[in-house]
Enzyme design. Structure first.
Site: not given
Ligand code: ACO
Length: 447
Positions: A381, A323
């Site tokens: 996710d 991320h």
């Protein structure tokens, strides 16, 4: 086109005694003092707004790694500590104690609602859930095998052609009506997109159901028989929606803000957010995670797969890992991992091969130096697709569910931006690296 009018806003927070940052040109020895701004949390920010005017130089930060593109009061992330807060409330507490619509109110208005405010908000959202009948025909313009995100880009943008009564963005009532319409109609449109892809009849919304229940009903109910909603599924759906509701200035939110900075209408701006979210580096990753797990197939293939991931020439990434902001476990992934167990348990799935594969993949990756050195951890996710699959959604719908949940974040950020008195159109500059001025050569003289 409506002319911009002054909008009322809360006063900007005080920055305290002015701290400055000195920038020195090594060649000339000339220096400039740049103001340093301090938010309520997070790192200090060097204010470079006057830099070009004073120095004739731009800053260069193409993917915004070191750039705060706006001031916002909505969401705070500390990526090193794995902290996510909406209006000061931790995501863990919100997912445990709140509901999606309460979080939606919080994001949109700044505080948790009292009972009266909440009832009025829920009533407004509930009574805006239907879409114009003409929109049913709009769907028919799409092939049934279109990706649902392609359909969503089209129909959500198309809303601006239906609700002309709320398109004056400088009118607070119009802004509010558009925001409520978007939050209310997204589940209806998302469910219609799903039904259309399956060749099944559209289901009209039911006002007696909660937001999450109504969405599940519109997706999985059919007119021929009653549909019983499993409480564990509607609870999990509500949690998934809370976890995806906002995430400060990510690619899709920044897209919405930039589109909106020109004065574009909110439906068109949200459609632009949907297009950005669709990409595999962003919201499209939840679909890719499931496809990756299916491709890996079994636990014994994990080492071979990770070898490919670590090979820079392979172009393979461990989807659902890494991320831009989190250099620690994404707090949303932790909540989802727990939800995953609950949902599968309740559905009577004793052993889900994909979940077991994902857990093993996570375990091995977290022990691997490649991921440790780069601070790559599971993101939101990584586990969401497994729950959504267990609920019965096809992989192509995963990103649509993300878009539906994120709509409140997008519209809250858009509203905050429009209400900022210093709003100007967003216009980044560039480091030009093309040819310098050259004369036009007629075609007959070109080699
Ligand atoms: N698998 C393997 N290596 C990775 C991964 C990954 N998932 N993510 C980052 N890296 C490596 C990069 O190759 C790079 O290595 P290097 O320093 O040796 O060159 C290093 O880690 C830094 O990566 P960047 O790409 O520079 O990080 P960036 O912040 O630009 O990207 C992103 C963040 C796009 C999320 C990235 O981690 C990624 O592609 N992850 C997989 C896709 C994904 O899950 N996206 C969802 C994000 S969450 C969301 O949007 C809702």
């Amino acid at each position: 086109m409506v002319a911009k009018k002054a909008v009322k806003s809360e006063p900007a927070e005080s920055t305290g005694p002015q701290k400055t940052f000195t920038l020195t040109d090594d060649q000339t020895g000339k220096s400039w003092k740049l103001p340093v701004l301090q938010g309520t949390q997070g790192p200090e920010v060097i204010d470079v707004r006057k830099l070009y005017g004073e120095t004739g130089m731009f800053t260069f930060d193409p993917s915004y790694t070191s750039t705060a593109s706006c001031k916002s009061r909505i969401t705070f992330i500390d990526g090193d500590e794995g902290i996510l807060q909406h209006r000061g409330y931790s995501i863990q507490e919100l997912t445990e104690k709140s509901t999606y619509l309460e979080v939606a109110y919080l994001l949109l208005y700044g505080d948790l609602p009292n009972q009266k405010q909440f009832d009025e908000f829920v009533h407004s959202i509930t009574y805006h859930t239907m879409v114009h009948e003409q929109i049913h025909f709009f769907f028919r313009g799409f092939r049934r095998d279109s990706h649902p995100m392609a359909v969503m880009c089209g129909v959500v943008g198309g809303l601006s052609a239906f609700y002309h009564d709320s398109l004056d963005i400088w009118n607070p009532t119009h802004r509010e009506t558009s925001a409520h319409r978007l939050i209310a109609k997204m589940p209806t449109l998302a469910a219609m997109t799903y039904k259309y892809s399956q060749g099944l009849p559209f289901m009209y919304p039911r006002n007696d159901l909660s937001y999450a229940e109504n969405f599940l009903y519109m997706c999985f109910g059919v007119p021929a028989e009653p549909y019983k909603i499993k409480p564990v599924l509607s609870r999990a759906m509500d949690k998934i929606m809370i976890l995806h509701a906002d995430h400060e200035q990510n690619a899709s939110t920044s897209t919405v803000r930039l589109a909106g900075s020109s004065g574009a209408n909110p439906f068109a701006c949200i459609a632009s957010g949907i297009t950005s979210l669709w990409g595999p580096s962003h919201g499209g990753a939840n679909q890719e995670v499931l496809e990756m797990l299916q491709q890996i197939g079994s636990k014994d293939k994990i080492p071979e797969f990770l070898k490919q991931v670590k090979d820079k020439n392979s172009g393979v990434r461990l989807m659902g890992f890494g991320h831009r902001v989190y250099k620690n476990y994404d707090p949303r992934a932790q909540v989802l991992k727990k939800s995953c167990d609950e949902v599968l348990d309740d559905l009577g799935v004793k052993h889900d091969p994909l979940l077991e594969l994902a857990q093993e993949l996570e375990r091995i990756a977290l022990q691997d130096d490649y991921f440790a050195e780069r601070k790559l951890f599971p993101n939101v996710d990584f586990y969401s697709g497994i729950i959504l699959k267990a609920m019965g959604f096809p992989t192509s719908m995963f990103t649509v569910l993300f878009a539906l949940s994120r709509t409140v974040g997008w519209i809250s950020q858009w509203k905050e931006m429009i209400e900022e008195p210093s709003l100007r159109i967003g216009r980044p500059r560039q480091l030009y690296s093309g040819p310098t001025a050259r004369p036009y050569v007629p075609m007959s003289k070109r080699k």
